[in-house]
Enzyme design. Structure first.
Site, mmCIF file in Angstrom:
data_model
loop_
_atom_site.group_PDB
_atom_site.id
_atom_site.type_symbol
_atom_site.label_atom_id
_atom_site.label_comp_id
_atom_site.label_asym_id
_atom_site.label_seq_id
_atom_site.Cartn_x
_atom_site.Cartn_y
_atom_site.Cartn_z
ATOM 1 N NE ARG A 99 48.252 30.419 34.833
ATOM 2 C CZ ARG A 99 47.243 30.604 34.010
ATOM 3 N NH1 ARG A 99 46.299 29.681 33.910
ATOM 4 N NH2 ARG A 99 47.141 31.694 33.289
ATOM 5 C CB THR A 383 38.028 28.798 33.866
ATOM 6 O OG1 THR A 383 39.064 29.290 33.028
ATOM 7 C CG2 THR A 383 38.605 28.557 35.243
ATOM 8 C CB THR A 401 41.512 26.877 33.358
ATOM 9 O OG1 THR A 401 41.146 27.350 32.079
ATOM 10 C CG2 THR A 401 42.986 27.135 33.579
ATOM 11 C CD GLU A 403 43.201 30.719 28.323
ATOM 12 O OE1 GLU A 403 43.143 31.808 27.757
ATOM 13 O OE2 GLU A 403 42.976 30.600 29.536
ATOM 14 C CG ASP A 423 45.788 32.820 30.255
ATOM 15 O OD1 ASP A 423 45.012 33.317 29.422
ATOM 16 O OD2 ASP A 423 45.404 32.279 31.299
ATOM 17 C CB SER A 448 46.023 32.665 36.520
ATOM 18 O OG SER A 448 44.726 32.104 36.658
ATOM 19 C CB SER A 449 41.600 36.045 35.616
ATOM 20 O OG SER A 449 42.159 37.092 34.860
ATOM 21 N N GLY A 470 35.591 32.341 33.655
ATOM 22 C CA GLY A 470 35.301 33.549 32.899
ATOM 23 C C GLY A 470 36.475 34.351 32.410
ATOM 24 N N GLY A 471 37.702 33.784 32.377
ATOM 25 C CA GLY A 471 38.834 34.552 31.888
ATOM 26 C C GLY A 471 39.041 35.799 32.733
#
Length: 566
Positions: A99, A383, A401, A403, A423, A448-449, A470-471
Protein backbone atom coordinates in the site's frame (compact mmCIF):
# COMPACT_ATOMS: atom_id res chain seq x y z
CA UNK A 1 -1.14 -10.45 18.25
CA UNK A 2 -4.23 -10.58 20.47
CA UNK A 3 -6.76 -10.84 17.64
CA UNK A 4 -4.90 -13.88 16.34
CA UNK A 5 -5.02 -15.61 19.73
CA UNK A 6 -8.70 -14.82 20.11
CA UNK A 7 -9.51 -16.26 16.69
CA UNK A 8 -7.74 -19.54 17.42
CA UNK A 9 -10.59 -21.15 19.38
CA UNK A 10 -13.28 -20.50 16.72
CA UNK A 11 -10.98 -21.93 14.08
CA UNK A 12 -10.26 -25.04 16.15
CA UNK A 13 -13.96 -25.58 16.70
CA UNK A 14 -14.60 -25.06 13.01
CA UNK A 15 -11.89 -27.54 12.03
CA UNK A 16 -13.73 -30.39 13.68
CA UNK A 17 -17.06 -29.66 12.01
CA UNK A 18 -16.19 -29.95 8.33
CA UNK A 19 -17.59 -33.41 7.61
CA UNK A 20 -19.12 -32.41 4.28
CA UNK A 21 -16.04 -30.90 2.68
CA UNK A 22 -16.03 -31.25 -1.12
CA UNK A 23 -13.54 -33.83 -2.36
CA UNK A 24 -10.25 -32.25 -3.35
CA UNK A 25 -7.95 -35.21 -3.13
CA UNK A 26 -7.85 -35.72 -6.90
CA UNK A 27 -6.32 -32.31 -7.62
CA UNK A 28 -3.27 -33.26 -9.68
CA UNK A 29 0.22 -33.05 -8.26
CA UNK A 30 1.82 -31.24 -9.90
CA UNK A 31 -1.19 -28.94 -9.83
CA UNK A 32 -2.78 -27.35 -12.87
CA UNK A 33 -1.17 -23.96 -13.53
CA UNK A 34 -3.67 -21.17 -14.15
CA UNK A 35 -3.92 -17.42 -14.62
CA UNK A 36 -7.05 -15.31 -14.26
CA UNK A 37 -6.71 -11.63 -15.09
CA UNK A 38 -8.76 -8.69 -16.35
CA UNK A 39 -7.09 -8.52 -19.75
CA UNK A 40 -6.17 -11.32 -22.20
CA UNK A 41 -2.68 -9.91 -22.80
CA UNK A 42 -1.98 -9.90 -19.08
CA UNK A 43 -3.23 -13.47 -18.64
CA UNK A 44 -1.08 -14.59 -21.56
CA UNK A 45 2.00 -12.86 -20.12
CA UNK A 46 1.54 -14.75 -16.86
CA UNK A 47 0.99 -18.11 -18.56
CA UNK A 48 4.12 -17.58 -20.65
CA UNK A 49 6.16 -17.30 -17.46
CA UNK A 50 4.53 -20.40 -15.96
CA UNK A 51 5.29 -22.38 -19.10
CA UNK A 52 8.94 -21.33 -18.77
CA UNK A 53 9.03 -22.94 -15.33
CA UNK A 54 8.33 -19.78 -13.38
CA UNK A 55 6.56 -19.68 -10.05
CA UNK A 56 3.18 -18.10 -9.34
CA UNK A 57 5.03 -15.08 -7.98
CA UNK A 58 7.16 -14.78 -11.12
CA UNK A 59 4.03 -14.87 -13.25
CA UNK A 60 2.29 -12.30 -11.03
CA UNK A 61 5.06 -9.80 -11.77
CA UNK A 62 4.62 -10.33 -15.51
CA UNK A 63 0.85 -9.93 -15.19
CA UNK A 64 1.05 -6.66 -13.26
CA UNK A 65 3.69 -5.22 -15.62
CA UNK A 66 1.32 -5.89 -18.53
CA UNK A 67 -1.77 -4.57 -16.73
CA UNK A 68 0.08 -1.32 -16.07
CA UNK A 69 0.24 -0.93 -19.84
CA UNK A 70 -3.08 -2.30 -21.13
CA UNK A 71 -5.37 -1.41 -18.20
CA UNK A 72 -3.86 1.90 -17.00
CA UNK A 73 -7.21 3.14 -15.74
CA UNK A 74 -7.11 0.49 -13.04
CA UNK A 75 -3.59 -0.22 -11.80
CA UNK A 76 0.05 0.40 -12.55
CA UNK A 77 3.63 0.14 -11.37
CA UNK A 78 3.34 3.64 -9.89
CA UNK A 79 0.51 2.45 -7.63
CA UNK A 80 0.06 0.01 -4.77
CA UNK A 81 -1.25 -3.46 -4.01
CA UNK A 82 -1.97 -6.22 -1.53
CA UNK A 83 -0.75 -9.73 -2.34
CA UNK A 84 -2.03 -12.80 -0.49
CA UNK A 85 0.27 -15.78 -1.04
CA UNK A 86 -0.49 -19.47 -0.47
CA UNK A 87 2.62 -21.63 0.02
CA UNK A 88 1.83 -25.24 -0.86
CA UNK A 89 4.83 -26.68 0.98
CA UNK A 90 4.03 -25.13 4.36
CA UNK A 91 0.28 -24.74 3.70
CA UNK A 92 0.68 -21.23 5.04
CA UNK A 93 -0.75 -17.90 3.91
CA UNK A 94 1.27 -14.68 3.93
CA UNK A 95 0.24 -11.14 3.05
CA UNK A 96 2.54 -8.65 1.34
CA UNK A 97 1.39 -5.08 1.91
CA UNK A 98 2.45 -2.75 -0.90
CA UNK A 99 0.00 0.00 0.00
CA UNK A 100 1.20 3.53 -0.77
CA UNK A 101 2.29 5.77 2.11
CA UNK A 102 1.78 9.45 2.81
CA UNK A 103 4.99 11.52 2.43
CA UNK A 104 6.91 12.46 5.57
CA UNK A 105 5.73 16.07 5.26
CA UNK A 106 2.05 15.19 4.74
CA UNK A 107 -0.42 17.15 6.88
CA UNK A 108 -3.69 15.96 8.43
CA UNK A 109 -5.37 19.00 6.84
CA UNK A 110 -3.76 18.79 3.40
CA UNK A 111 -7.12 18.04 1.78
CA UNK A 112 -8.83 20.95 3.51
CA UNK A 113 -9.36 24.23 1.66
CA UNK A 114 -8.57 27.74 2.86
CA UNK A 115 -12.20 28.00 3.95
CA UNK A 116 -11.69 25.18 6.44
CA UNK A 117 -13.86 22.78 4.43
CA UNK A 118 -12.78 19.58 2.62
CA UNK A 119 -11.62 20.15 -0.96
CA UNK A 120 -14.03 19.18 -3.74
CA UNK A 121 -13.23 15.58 -4.64
CA UNK A 122 -12.80 16.39 -8.33
CA UNK A 123 -10.01 18.84 -7.46
CA UNK A 124 -8.29 16.56 -4.98
CA UNK A 125 -8.01 13.51 -7.25
CA UNK A 126 -5.95 15.34 -9.89
CA UNK A 127 -3.80 17.23 -7.39
CA UNK A 128 -0.17 16.55 -6.63
CA UNK A 129 -1.15 15.98 -3.02
CA UNK A 130 -3.12 12.91 -4.01
CA UNK A 131 -0.06 10.82 -4.91
CA UNK A 132 1.29 8.48 -2.27
CA UNK A 133 4.73 6.92 -2.32
CA UNK A 134 4.17 3.92 -4.65
CA UNK A 135 4.56 0.45 -3.18
CA UNK A 136 3.81 -2.24 -5.73
CA UNK A 137 7.33 -2.62 -7.17
CA UNK A 138 8.98 -2.85 -3.76
CA UNK A 139 6.35 -5.33 -2.61
CA UNK A 140 6.74 -7.55 -5.67
CA UNK A 141 10.53 -7.46 -5.30
CA UNK A 142 10.38 -8.59 -1.67
CA UNK A 143 7.93 -11.38 -2.47
CA UNK A 144 10.10 -12.42 -5.44
CA UNK A 145 13.16 -12.76 -3.22
CA UNK A 146 11.24 -15.30 -1.15
CA UNK A 147 9.13 -17.08 -3.77
CA UNK A 148 10.63 -16.37 -7.18
CA UNK A 149 12.11 -19.09 -9.34
CA UNK A 150 13.17 -17.21 -12.48
CA UNK A 151 15.53 -14.25 -12.49
CA UNK A 152 13.91 -10.82 -12.02
CA UNK A 153 15.37 -9.63 -15.31
CA UNK A 154 13.43 -12.31 -17.23
CA UNK A 155 9.94 -11.31 -16.09
CA UNK A 156 9.26 -8.12 -18.06
CA UNK A 157 9.92 -9.15 -21.67
CA UNK A 158 6.30 -9.55 -22.75
CA UNK A 159 5.18 -6.19 -21.34
CA UNK A 160 8.26 -4.43 -22.72
CA UNK A 161 7.72 -5.86 -26.19
CA UNK A 162 4.02 -4.99 -26.16
CA UNK A 163 4.75 -1.43 -25.04
CA UNK A 164 7.25 -0.98 -27.84
CA UNK A 165 5.20 -2.58 -30.60
CA UNK A 166 1.84 -1.36 -29.35
CA UNK A 167 -1.45 -3.02 -28.48
CA UNK A 168 -4.99 -2.63 -29.74
CA UNK A 169 -7.17 -0.34 -27.66
CA UNK A 170 -10.08 -2.35 -26.27
CA UNK A 171 -13.71 -1.20 -26.08
CA UNK A 172 -13.39 -0.90 -22.30
CA UNK A 173 -10.30 1.30 -22.50
CA UNK A 174 -12.03 3.44 -25.11
CA UNK A 175 -14.94 3.88 -22.70
CA UNK A 176 -12.56 5.07 -19.98
CA UNK A 177 -10.72 7.45 -22.34
CA UNK A 178 -14.04 8.97 -23.41
CA UNK A 179 -15.45 9.10 -19.87
CA UNK A 180 -16.26 12.32 -18.07
CA UNK A 181 -13.64 11.96 -15.36
CA UNK A 182 -11.52 14.86 -14.01
CA UNK A 183 -8.34 13.03 -15.03
CA UNK A 184 -9.36 12.97 -18.67
CA UNK A 185 -8.94 16.73 -18.87
CA UNK A 186 -5.29 16.62 -17.73
CA UNK A 187 -2.54 17.37 -20.29
CA UNK A 188 -0.83 13.99 -19.86
CA UNK A 189 -4.00 11.97 -20.47
CA UNK A 190 -4.86 14.10 -23.50
CA UNK A 191 -1.36 13.72 -24.93
CA UNK A 192 -1.01 9.99 -24.28
CA UNK A 193 -4.31 9.03 -25.89
CA UNK A 194 -4.17 11.53 -28.77
CA UNK A 195 -4.79 10.07 -32.24
CA UNK A 196 -2.37 11.10 -34.99
CA UNK A 197 -5.26 12.52 -37.01
CA UNK A 198 -6.87 14.32 -34.10
CA UNK A 199 -9.20 13.34 -31.31
CA UNK A 200 -8.61 10.59 -28.77
CA UNK A 201 -7.91 6.88 -29.20
CA UNK A 202 -10.78 4.56 -30.02
CA UNK A 203 -11.25 0.81 -29.93
CA UNK A 204 -9.19 -0.80 -32.67
CA UNK A 205 -6.44 1.85 -32.64
CA UNK A 206 -2.88 0.77 -31.87
CA UNK A 207 -1.39 2.44 -28.78
CA UNK A 208 2.38 2.45 -28.27
CA UNK A 209 4.21 3.42 -25.12
CA UNK A 210 7.96 3.61 -25.82
CA UNK A 211 8.63 5.44 -22.54
CA UNK A 212 7.22 2.53 -20.59
CA UNK A 213 9.22 0.04 -22.67
CA UNK A 214 12.42 1.90 -21.82
CA UNK A 215 11.52 2.01 -18.14
CA UNK A 216 10.80 -1.73 -18.06
CA UNK A 217 14.18 -2.43 -19.61
CA UNK A 218 15.84 -0.44 -16.81
CA UNK A 219 13.66 -2.07 -14.15
CA UNK A 220 14.56 -5.53 -15.45
CA UNK A 221 18.27 -4.73 -15.48
CA UNK A 222 18.60 -2.80 -12.22
CA UNK A 223 15.73 -3.95 -10.04
CA UNK A 224 13.59 -1.69 -7.82
CA UNK A 225 16.33 0.96 -7.63
CA UNK A 226 15.38 1.89 -11.21
CA UNK A 227 12.11 3.16 -9.74
CA UNK A 228 12.91 4.34 -6.22
CA UNK A 229 16.10 6.24 -7.13
CA UNK A 230 17.54 8.01 -10.13
CA UNK A 231 15.64 9.72 -12.94
CA UNK A 232 12.29 7.96 -12.48
CA UNK A 233 12.09 8.81 -8.78
CA UNK A 234 13.12 12.40 -9.51
CA UNK A 235 10.40 12.73 -12.14
CA UNK A 236 7.76 11.28 -9.80
CA UNK A 237 8.70 13.76 -7.10
CA UNK A 238 8.76 16.65 -9.56
CA UNK A 239 5.44 15.73 -11.17
CA UNK A 240 3.68 15.25 -7.81
CA UNK A 241 4.90 18.65 -6.56
CA UNK A 242 3.54 20.51 -9.56
CA UNK A 243 0.40 22.64 -9.37
CA UNK A 244 -2.46 22.45 -8.97
CA UNK A 245 -2.16 21.69 -5.25
CA UNK A 246 1.37 20.37 -5.37
CA UNK A 247 2.31 17.68 -2.88
CA UNK A 248 5.24 17.31 -0.50
CA UNK A 249 6.87 14.08 -1.66
CA UNK A 250 10.68 14.00 -1.63
CA UNK A 251 13.39 11.71 -2.99
CA UNK A 252 13.97 10.63 0.61
CA UNK A 253 10.36 9.47 0.80
CA UNK A 254 10.83 7.39 -2.33
CA UNK A 255 14.04 5.83 -1.04
CA UNK A 256 12.54 5.10 2.37
CA UNK A 257 9.51 3.12 1.18
CA UNK A 258 9.31 -0.40 2.58
CA UNK A 259 6.61 -3.01 2.00
CA UNK A 260 5.28 -4.87 5.04
CA UNK A 261 5.03 -8.62 5.35
CA UNK A 262 1.97 -9.41 7.47
CA UNK A 263 0.24 -12.46 8.88
CA UNK A 264 -2.99 -13.20 7.07
CA UNK A 265 -6.25 -12.69 8.95
CA UNK A 266 -8.14 -15.99 8.77
CA UNK A 267 -11.62 -17.04 9.79
CA UNK A 268 -14.18 -19.77 9.00
CA UNK A 269 -16.83 -19.69 6.30
CA UNK A 270 -18.89 -22.85 5.89
CA UNK A 271 -16.39 -25.70 5.32
CA UNK A 272 -13.54 -23.34 4.43
CA UNK A 273 -10.92 -21.17 6.07
CA UNK A 274 -10.92 -17.73 4.43
CA UNK A 275 -7.68 -15.73 4.68
CA UNK A 276 -7.47 -12.02 3.87
CA UNK A 277 -5.09 -9.11 4.46
CA UNK A 278 -5.39 -7.46 7.90
CA UNK A 279 -5.72 -3.67 8.31
CA UNK A 280 -5.15 -1.28 6.64
CA UNK A 281 -6.99 -3.61 4.25
CA UNK A 282 -10.69 -4.09 4.95
CA UNK A 283 -10.43 -7.86 4.99
CA UNK A 284 -11.82 -7.83 8.53
CA UNK A 285 -15.01 -6.32 7.09
CA UNK A 286 -15.31 -9.12 4.54
CA UNK A 287 -14.92 -11.76 7.25
CA UNK A 288 -17.53 -9.90 9.32
CA UNK A 289 -19.99 -9.95 6.44
CA UNK A 290 -19.45 -13.66 5.81
CA UNK A 291 -19.79 -14.37 9.52
CA UNK A 292 -23.13 -12.56 9.75
CA UNK A 293 -24.45 -14.25 6.60
CA UNK A 294 -23.49 -17.63 8.03
CA UNK A 295 -25.89 -16.88 10.88
CA UNK A 296 -28.82 -16.52 8.45
CA UNK A 297 -30.57 -19.01 6.19
CA UNK A 298 -29.17 -17.46 2.99
CA UNK A 299 -27.58 -20.79 2.01
CA UNK A 300 -30.99 -22.48 1.96
CA UNK A 301 -32.25 -19.88 -0.47
CA UNK A 302 -30.87 -18.93 -3.88
CA UNK A 303 -30.38 -16.17 -6.44
CA UNK A 304 -34.08 -16.10 -7.36
CA UNK A 305 -35.25 -15.59 -3.75
CA UNK A 306 -35.79 -11.92 -2.73
CA UNK A 307 -35.20 -12.80 0.92
CA UNK A 308 -31.64 -13.94 0.06
CA UNK A 309 -30.82 -10.54 -1.44
CA UNK A 310 -32.53 -8.77 1.46
CA UNK A 311 -30.36 -10.66 3.95
CA UNK A 312 -27.28 -9.87 1.92
CA UNK A 313 -28.13 -6.16 1.79
CA UNK A 314 -28.83 -5.78 5.50
CA UNK A 315 -25.73 -7.71 6.57
CA UNK A 316 -23.69 -5.55 4.18
CA UNK A 317 -24.98 -2.34 5.77
CA UNK A 318 -24.07 -3.57 9.25
CA UNK A 319 -20.59 -4.55 8.10
CA UNK A 320 -19.92 -1.24 6.35
CA UNK A 321 -20.99 0.72 9.43
CA UNK A 322 -18.27 -1.02 11.46
CA UNK A 323 -15.65 -1.09 8.73
CA UNK A 324 -16.07 2.61 7.99
CA UNK A 325 -15.84 3.58 11.66
CA UNK A 326 -12.90 1.50 12.84
CA UNK A 327 -10.52 0.35 10.08
CA UNK A 328 -7.32 2.29 9.45
CA UNK A 329 -3.56 1.81 9.47
CA UNK A 330 -2.82 -0.28 12.60
CA UNK A 331 0.50 1.52 13.05
CA UNK A 332 -1.49 4.68 13.80
CA UNK A 333 -4.89 3.61 15.15
CA UNK A 334 -6.22 0.77 17.26
CA UNK A 335 -8.41 -1.47 15.10
CA UNK A 336 -10.66 -3.81 17.15
CA UNK A 337 -10.16 -6.78 14.84
CA UNK A 338 -10.73 -9.48 17.44
CA UNK A 339 -13.84 -7.75 18.74
CA UNK A 340 -15.29 -7.34 15.26
CA UNK A 341 -14.90 -11.05 14.56
CA UNK A 342 -15.86 -12.44 17.97
CA UNK A 343 -18.77 -14.93 17.51
CA UNK A 344 -20.98 -13.27 20.17
CA UNK A 345 -20.55 -9.91 18.47
CA UNK A 346 -21.39 -11.36 15.04
CA UNK A 347 -24.49 -12.94 16.58
CA UNK A 348 -25.47 -9.59 18.09
CA UNK A 349 -25.09 -7.77 14.79
CA UNK A 350 -26.88 -10.46 12.75
CA UNK A 351 -29.88 -10.30 15.12
CA UNK A 352 -30.44 -6.69 14.02
CA UNK A 353 -31.67 -7.95 10.64
CA UNK A 354 -35.46 -7.79 10.70
CA UNK A 355 -38.31 -8.36 8.26
CA UNK A 356 -37.88 -5.00 6.51
CA UNK A 357 -35.09 -2.50 6.00
CA UNK A 358 -33.69 -0.98 9.19
CA UNK A 359 -32.71 2.66 9.52
CA UNK A 360 -29.11 3.34 8.37
CA UNK A 361 -27.23 1.33 10.98
CA UNK A 362 -24.80 2.85 13.42
CA UNK A 363 -21.45 1.24 14.07
CA UNK A 364 -21.53 -1.31 16.84
CA UNK A 365 -19.28 -1.42 19.88
CA UNK A 366 -17.07 -4.47 19.50
CA UNK A 367 -14.60 -5.23 22.29
CA UNK A 368 -11.63 -2.90 22.12
CA UNK A 369 -13.38 -0.29 19.97
CA UNK A 370 -11.90 3.20 20.30
CA UNK A 371 -13.94 6.41 20.27
CA UNK A 372 -13.65 7.46 16.63
CA UNK A 373 -15.67 9.67 14.32
CA UNK A 374 -18.09 8.48 11.68
CA UNK A 375 -16.17 7.97 8.45
CA UNK A 376 -16.38 10.35 5.49
CA UNK A 377 -13.88 8.72 3.16
CA UNK A 378 -14.76 8.41 -0.52
CA UNK A 379 -13.34 5.44 -2.40
CA UNK A 380 -13.53 5.53 -6.18
CA UNK A 381 -13.49 2.38 -8.31
CA UNK A 382 -10.20 2.10 -10.18
CA UNK A 383 -8.55 -1.23 -9.35
CA UNK A 384 -7.74 -4.69 -10.75
CA UNK A 385 -7.48 -8.21 -9.35
CA UNK A 386 -5.79 -11.35 -10.65
CA UNK A 387 -4.93 -14.86 -9.51
CA UNK A 388 -2.04 -17.11 -10.50
CA UNK A 389 -1.38 -20.74 -9.55
CA UNK A 390 1.75 -22.71 -10.43
CA UNK A 391 2.48 -26.43 -10.85
CA UNK A 392 3.82 -26.68 -7.32
CA UNK A 393 0.43 -25.58 -6.00
CA UNK A 394 1.51 -22.10 -4.88
CA UNK A 395 -1.08 -19.38 -5.49
CA UNK A 396 -1.00 -15.58 -5.69
CA UNK A 397 -4.20 -13.60 -5.14
CA UNK A 398 -3.36 -9.94 -5.79
CA UNK A 399 -5.34 -6.71 -5.96
CA UNK A 400 -3.60 -3.61 -7.33
CA UNK A 401 -4.64 -0.03 -7.94
CA UNK A 402 -3.80 3.53 -8.92
CA UNK A 403 -7.05 4.54 -7.14
CA UNK A 404 -9.47 6.27 -9.55
CA UNK A 405 -9.41 6.29 -13.37
CA UNK A 406 -5.83 6.95 -14.62
CA UNK A 407 -4.77 7.93 -11.10
CA UNK A 408 -4.07 11.65 -10.94
CA UNK A 409 -3.84 11.83 -14.73
CA UNK A 410 -0.13 12.70 -14.35
CA UNK A 411 2.33 10.43 -16.14
CA UNK A 412 6.01 9.53 -15.62
CA UNK A 413 7.91 7.09 -17.86
CA UNK A 414 4.67 5.84 -19.40
CA UNK A 415 2.98 5.19 -16.02
CA UNK A 416 0.13 7.10 -14.41
CA UNK A 417 0.81 8.27 -10.88
CA UNK A 418 -1.63 7.05 -8.24
CA UNK A 419 -4.05 9.33 -6.42
CA UNK A 420 -4.18 6.95 -3.49
CA UNK A 421 -4.04 9.54 -0.74
CA UNK A 422 -7.61 10.54 -1.55
CA UNK A 423 -8.45 7.22 0.13
CA UNK A 424 -7.85 9.08 3.40
CA UNK A 425 -10.62 11.00 5.14
CA UNK A 426 -10.24 14.64 4.07
CA UNK A 427 -11.12 16.05 7.53
CA UNK A 428 -9.04 14.71 10.46
CA UNK A 429 -11.85 15.07 13.03
CA UNK A 430 -15.61 15.42 13.19
CA UNK A 431 -17.59 18.40 14.47
CA UNK A 432 -16.97 17.54 18.12
CA UNK A 433 -13.29 16.75 17.69
CA UNK A 434 -13.38 12.96 17.58
CA UNK A 435 -10.53 11.63 15.39
CA UNK A 436 -11.05 9.87 12.09
CA UNK A 437 -9.45 6.41 12.10
CA UNK A 438 -8.51 7.03 8.46
CA UNK A 439 -7.15 10.58 8.79
CA UNK A 440 -3.95 11.60 6.98
CA UNK A 441 -0.63 11.33 8.84
CA UNK A 442 3.03 11.27 7.68
CA UNK A 443 4.06 7.76 6.67
CA UNK A 444 0.53 6.40 7.14
CA UNK A 445 -1.13 3.96 4.74
CA UNK A 446 -4.69 4.85 3.75
CA UNK A 447 -7.45 2.38 4.49
CA UNK A 448 -8.10 0.06 1.57
CA UNK A 449 -11.04 -2.03 0.44
CA UNK A 450 -8.71 -4.35 -1.48
CA UNK A 451 -9.19 -7.86 -0.08
CA UNK A 452 -7.37 -10.54 -2.12
CA UNK A 453 -8.61 -13.75 -0.49
CA UNK A 454 -7.34 -17.31 -0.26
CA UNK A 455 -9.62 -20.23 0.66
CA UNK A 456 -8.24 -23.35 2.35
CA UNK A 457 -9.89 -26.58 3.42
CA UNK A 458 -9.72 -27.98 6.96
CA UNK A 459 -6.32 -29.50 6.20
CA UNK A 460 -5.08 -26.12 4.95
CA UNK A 461 -4.93 -27.34 1.36
CA UNK A 462 -5.64 -24.71 -1.28
CA UNK A 463 -9.36 -24.55 -2.04
CA UNK A 464 -9.86 -21.27 -3.89
CA UNK A 465 -9.07 -17.60 -4.32
CA UNK A 466 -11.03 -14.46 -5.11
CA UNK A 467 -10.78 -10.67 -5.22
CA UNK A 468 -12.21 -7.70 -7.06
CA UNK A 469 -11.93 -4.13 -8.17
CA UNK A 470 -14.58 -1.59 -7.22
CA UNK A 471 -13.55 0.78 -4.43
CA UNK A 472 -15.62 0.34 -1.27
CA UNK A 473 -17.94 -1.99 -3.23
CA UNK A 474 -15.17 -4.63 -3.37
CA UNK A 475 -16.39 -6.17 -0.13
CA UNK A 476 -19.92 -6.60 -1.48
CA UNK A 477 -18.74 -7.87 -4.86
CA UNK A 478 -16.51 -10.54 -3.32
CA UNK A 479 -19.06 -11.63 -0.71
CA UNK A 480 -21.84 -11.91 -3.30
CA UNK A 481 -19.63 -14.08 -5.47
CA UNK A 482 -18.66 -16.36 -2.58
CA UNK A 483 -22.28 -16.79 -1.52
CA UNK A 484 -23.27 -17.60 -5.11
CA UNK A 485 -20.45 -20.10 -5.61
CA UNK A 486 -20.38 -21.77 -2.18
CA UNK A 487 -23.88 -21.40 -0.74
CA UNK A 488 -25.87 -21.55 -3.94
CA UNK A 489 -23.53 -23.95 -5.77
CA UNK A 490 -23.29 -21.94 -8.98
CA UNK A 491 -20.37 -22.59 -11.36
CA UNK A 492 -17.84 -19.85 -10.75
CA UNK A 493 -18.47 -18.06 -14.02
CA UNK A 494 -22.20 -17.90 -13.24
CA UNK A 495 -21.49 -16.79 -9.68
CA UNK A 496 -19.46 -13.82 -10.90
CA UNK A 497 -22.10 -12.93 -13.50
CA UNK A 498 -24.86 -12.84 -10.88
CA UNK A 499 -26.17 -9.29 -10.27
CA UNK A 500 -24.24 -6.99 -7.97
CA UNK A 501 -25.96 -5.34 -5.03
CA UNK A 502 -24.09 -2.91 -2.80
CA UNK A 503 -25.87 -1.69 0.35
CA UNK A 504 -24.10 0.90 2.50
CA UNK A 505 -25.73 3.35 4.85
CA UNK A 506 -28.92 4.66 3.25
CA UNK A 507 -27.83 3.72 -0.28
CA UNK A 508 -28.88 0.60 -2.18
CA UNK A 509 -27.03 0.36 -5.47
CA UNK A 510 -27.03 -2.46 -7.94
CA UNK A 511 -27.30 -3.69 -11.48
CA UNK A 512 -30.95 -2.83 -11.74
CA UNK A 513 -31.34 -4.22 -15.25
CA UNK A 514 -30.05 -7.65 -14.19
CA UNK A 515 -32.76 -8.15 -11.58
CA UNK A 516 -36.22 -9.18 -12.77
CA UNK A 517 -39.16 -6.80 -12.31
CA UNK A 518 -40.62 -9.31 -9.86
CA UNK A 519 -37.43 -9.30 -7.81
CA UNK A 520 -37.23 -5.50 -7.79
CA UNK A 521 -40.85 -5.26 -6.65
CA UNK A 522 -40.28 -7.79 -3.87
CA UNK A 523 -37.20 -5.92 -2.65
CA UNK A 524 -39.07 -2.62 -2.78
CA UNK A 525 -41.77 -4.11 -0.57
CA UNK A 526 -39.05 -4.75 2.01
CA UNK A 527 -37.76 -1.19 1.72
CA UNK A 528 -34.97 -1.70 -0.80
CA UNK A 529 -35.25 0.49 -3.88
CA UNK A 530 -32.24 -0.25 -6.05
CA UNK A 531 -30.50 2.48 -8.00
CA UNK A 532 -27.73 2.06 -10.60
CA UNK A 533 -24.25 1.70 -9.12
CA UNK A 534 -20.86 3.18 -9.92
CA UNK A 535 -19.52 3.38 -13.42
CA UNK A 536 -16.54 1.04 -13.41
CA UNK A 537 -18.52 -1.95 -12.17
CA UNK A 538 -16.99 -4.95 -10.47
CA UNK A 539 -13.87 -6.78 -11.55
CA UNK A 540 -14.17 -10.06 -9.66
CA UNK A 541 -11.84 -12.88 -10.59
CA UNK A 542 -12.04 -16.16 -8.75
CA UNK A 543 -11.19 -19.84 -8.67
CA UNK A 544 -12.48 -22.70 -6.58
CA UNK A 545 -11.38 -26.34 -6.61
CA UNK A 546 -14.30 -28.64 -7.36
CA UNK A 547 -13.74 -32.39 -7.58
CA UNK A 548 -10.05 -31.79 -8.03
CA UNK A 549 -10.46 -29.45 -10.98
CA UNK A 550 -9.91 -25.71 -11.41
CA UNK A 551 -13.27 -23.93 -11.69
CA UNK A 552 -12.19 -20.42 -12.58
CA UNK A 553 -14.17 -17.37 -13.57
CA UNK A 554 -13.54 -13.85 -14.86
CA UNK A 555 -15.88 -10.95 -14.40
CA UNK A 556 -17.96 -10.58 -17.60
CA UNK A 557 -18.17 -6.83 -16.95
CA UNK A 558 -14.51 -6.56 -17.94
CA UNK A 559 -12.34 -8.16 -20.61
CA UNK A 560 -10.84 -10.95 -18.51
CA UNK A 561 -9.52 -14.35 -19.38
CA UNK A 562 -9.12 -17.66 -17.55
CA UNK A 563 -6.14 -19.69 -18.78
CA UNK A 564 -5.53 -23.19 -17.42
CA UNK A 565 -2.39 -25.10 -18.37
CA UNK A 566 -1.92 -28.82 -18.67
Amino acid sequence: MMWRRLLLLPLLAFAGSCASLPDQTSWPNPAQPFVIAANPLAAAAGMEILQQGGSALDAAIAVEAMLSLVEPQSSGLAGGAFLTYYDSASRGVTVYDGRETAPSQASPTMFMGSDGKPLPFGEAVVSGRATGVPGVIAMLAEAHREHGRLAWRDLFGSAERTAREGFIVSPRLERMIAGRFPQNRTPDVQAYFARPGGGLMKAGDRLRNPAYAQFLARLAAHGPSAFYAGSTAAQIVHKSRQAPLGGSMTLADMAAYRPIKREALCGPYRVYIACVPPPPSSGVGLLMLLGMLERTDIAQRGPSDPQAWFLFAEASRLMYADRDRYVGDPAFVSVPVAGMLAPPYLEERARLIGATVMQPPEAGRPAGAPATAADRTREIAGTTHFIVGDRAGNVVSMTATVESIFGTGRMVDGMFLNNQLTDFAFAPTDEVGRPQANAVAPGKRPRSSMTPLILMDRDRRFAGAIGSAGGNAILAYVAKSLVAAIDWGLPMQEALAAPNLVARGSNFNGEVNKFSPTMLAALKAKGIELKPGQGEDSGVHAVIIRSGQVDGGHDPRREGRVLVGS
